[in-house]
Design an enzyme around this catalytic site. Structure first.
Site, PDB file in Angstrom:
ATOM      1  N   ASP A  43     -14.921 -37.476 -36.913  1.00 16.92           N
ATOM      2  CA  ASP A  43     -15.117 -36.019 -36.970  1.00 16.92           C
ATOM      3  C   ASP A  43     -13.774 -35.298 -36.876  1.00 16.92           C
ATOM      4  OD1 ASP A  43     -14.662 -36.562 -34.317  1.00 16.92           O
ATOM      5  OD2 ASP A  43     -16.402 -35.467 -33.554  1.00 16.92           O
ATOM      6  N   SER A  44     -12.684 -36.064 -36.683  1.00 22.20           N
ATOM      7  CA  SER A  44     -11.332 -35.492 -36.791  1.00 22.20           C
ATOM      8  C   SER A  44     -11.149 -34.854 -38.163  1.00 22.20           C
ATOM      9  CB  SER A  44     -10.277 -36.585 -36.559  1.00 22.20           C
ATOM     10  OG  SER A  44     -10.530 -37.704 -37.392  1.00 22.20           O
ATOM     11  N   ASP A  82     -18.863 -40.800 -37.412  1.00 18.05           N
ATOM     12  CA  ASP A  82     -19.044 -40.069 -36.153  1.00 18.05           C
ATOM     13  C   ASP A  82     -20.282 -39.187 -36.184  1.00 18.05           C
ATOM     14  OD1 ASP A  82     -17.129 -40.716 -34.259  1.00 18.05           O
ATOM     15  OD2 ASP A  82     -15.646 -39.320 -35.062  1.00 18.05           O
ATOM     16  N   LYS A 111     -20.742 -43.615 -34.362  1.00 21.35           N
ATOM     17  CA  LYS A 111     -19.981 -43.518 -33.107  1.00 21.35           C
ATOM     18  C   LYS A 111     -20.383 -42.226 -32.412  1.00 21.35           C
ATOM     19  CE  LYS A 111     -15.325 -42.673 -33.048  1.00 21.35           C
ATOM     20  NZ  LYS A 111     -15.252 -41.371 -32.363  1.00 21.35           N
ATOM     21  N   GLU A 113     -19.663 -39.882 -28.533  1.00 23.54           N
ATOM     22  CA  GLU A 113     -18.772 -39.740 -27.378  1.00 23.54           C
ATOM     23  C   GLU A 113     -19.559 -39.691 -26.070  1.00 23.54           C
ATOM     24  OE1 GLU A 113     -16.175 -36.365 -27.975  1.00 23.54           O
ATOM     25  OE2 GLU A 113     -15.431 -37.155 -29.878  1.00 23.54           O
ATOM     26  N   GLU A 180      -9.841 -43.625 -25.817  1.00 26.15           N
ATOM     27  CA  GLU A 180      -8.811 -42.694 -26.302  1.00 26.15           C
ATOM     28  C   GLU A 180      -8.021 -42.118 -25.136  1.00 26.15           C
ATOM     29  OE1 GLU A 180     -10.157 -39.854 -29.201  1.00 26.15           O
ATOM     30  OE2 GLU A 180      -8.221 -38.807 -29.223  1.00 26.15           O
TER      31      GLU A 180
HETATM   32  O1  KIV Z   1     -12.619 -38.573 -35.050  1.00 25.03           O
HETATM   33  C1  KIV Z   1     -11.791 -39.485 -34.984  1.00 25.03           C
HETATM   34  O2  KIV Z   1     -10.914 -39.628 -35.844  1.00 25.03           O
HETATM   35  C2  KIV Z   1     -11.866 -40.381 -33.840  1.00 25.03           C
HETATM   36  C3  KIV Z   1     -10.742 -41.340 -33.654  1.00 25.03           C
HETATM   37  C4  KIV Z   1      -9.496 -40.665 -33.298  1.00 25.03           C
HETATM   38  C5  KIV Z   1     -11.099 -42.392 -32.680  1.00 25.03           C
HETATM   39  O3  KIV Z   1     -12.795 -40.322 -33.110  1.00 25.03           O
END
Ligand code: KIV
Length: 262
Positions: A43-44, A82, A111, A113, A180
């Site tokens: 989600d970055s 994510d 993924k 959090e 992280e």
């Molecule tokens: O969103 C992302 O890119 C991440 C990584 C930095 C682990 O969660």
């Protein structure tokens, strides 16, 4: 062909896992021809692709659109996507809808959090056949509560919570956990306490693997230089040189040539 299920074998064999974020088909095609083990549609992307100030701005349609593009570019690579902000905090049904959208878009795993407050979601996802990657330490979706992108687990109570949460995610059936911005000694201790691999970012070499953001590792994120980041290529310089060479050639009439014309 690599698979998500290989993560456990890598852990058993002590082989470190390389993961890179990826957001589009052209980049995914490049990764598919490398030794990188898995792709993360993180989600970055809300920040590095769409220019938002935090990952809070990612939503399910955005994640599904980019996941589908990555899956088209790298159809044989393991892809983790994510679950975005709040999509797994509104109860099991909305979380399953979100995971369904990402899996149908081409992800092989999701993924999410943290774990406290959504253990039931993690359990339900795993029991429904969806591999789940956890994410502990700095959890960027909590940035407004944390007050910035800071190392997590320096004080003893935070460190203890992290140890417990990692074990809990493993018990719930996660196949891997991102750590992280966790102090290296704590990340190594947590890694050693688990049978599943940890994937570190800013958490030292003691993790079971590493993940970096595409733009960061390729030197494309100008001005972003956290201590943990190594730029493995000078992408910005390379691209700017190419763009300037193109602009000069156009200006001077050197492009296109007769051979480049019909
Ligand atoms: O969103 C992302 O890119 C991440 C990584 C930095 C682990 O969660």
């Amino acid at each position: 062909m690599k698979r998500i299920t290989d993560f456990l074998a890598y852990r058993r064999d002590g082989r470190r896992i390389s993961v890179v974020t990826c957001y589009d088909a052209a980049s995914a095609r490049l990764v598919a021809e490398t030794e990188v083990d898995a792709l993360l549609v993180g989600d970055s992307l809300a920040m590095v692709v769409h220019g938002f100030p935090s990952t809070v701005h990612a939503d399910v349609p955005m994640m599904a659109l980019h996941t589908a593009a990555v899956a088209r570019g790298a159809p044989k690579q393991p892809i983790v996507a994510d679950l975005p902000f709040l999509s797994y905090r509104k109860g099991i049904a909305p979380a399953m809808e979100a995971a369904d959208a990402l899996m149908k878009a081409g992800a092989h795993a999701v993924k999410l959090e943290g774990v406290r407050g959504h253990e039931d979601v993690v359990r339900h996802l795993v029991q429904s056949g969806i591999p789940v990657m956890g994410h502990l330490g700095l959890t960027p979706q909590h940035v407004n509560q944390i007050g910035g992108y800071k190392v997590q687990g320096r004080d003893p109570s935070q460190a203890q919570a992290l140890r417990e949460d990692a074990l809990r995610l493993q018990e719930l059936g996660c196949f891997s956990i991102v750590l992280e911005l966790v102090p290296a000694a704590l990340a190594e201790e947590v890694t050693d306490s688990l049978e599943i691999p940890t994937i570190g970012i800013g958490s030292g070499v003691g993790c079971g693997g590493q993940v970096l953001v595409w733009q960061d590792l390729l030197g494309l994120n100008l001005g972003f230089k956290p201590r943990f980041l190594r730029e493995f290529a000078q992408g910005a310089t390379l691209f700017q040189e190419g763009l300037n060479a193109y602009a000069r050639a156009v200006r001077e009439g050197g492009y296109p040539t007769v051979e480049e014309s019909f």
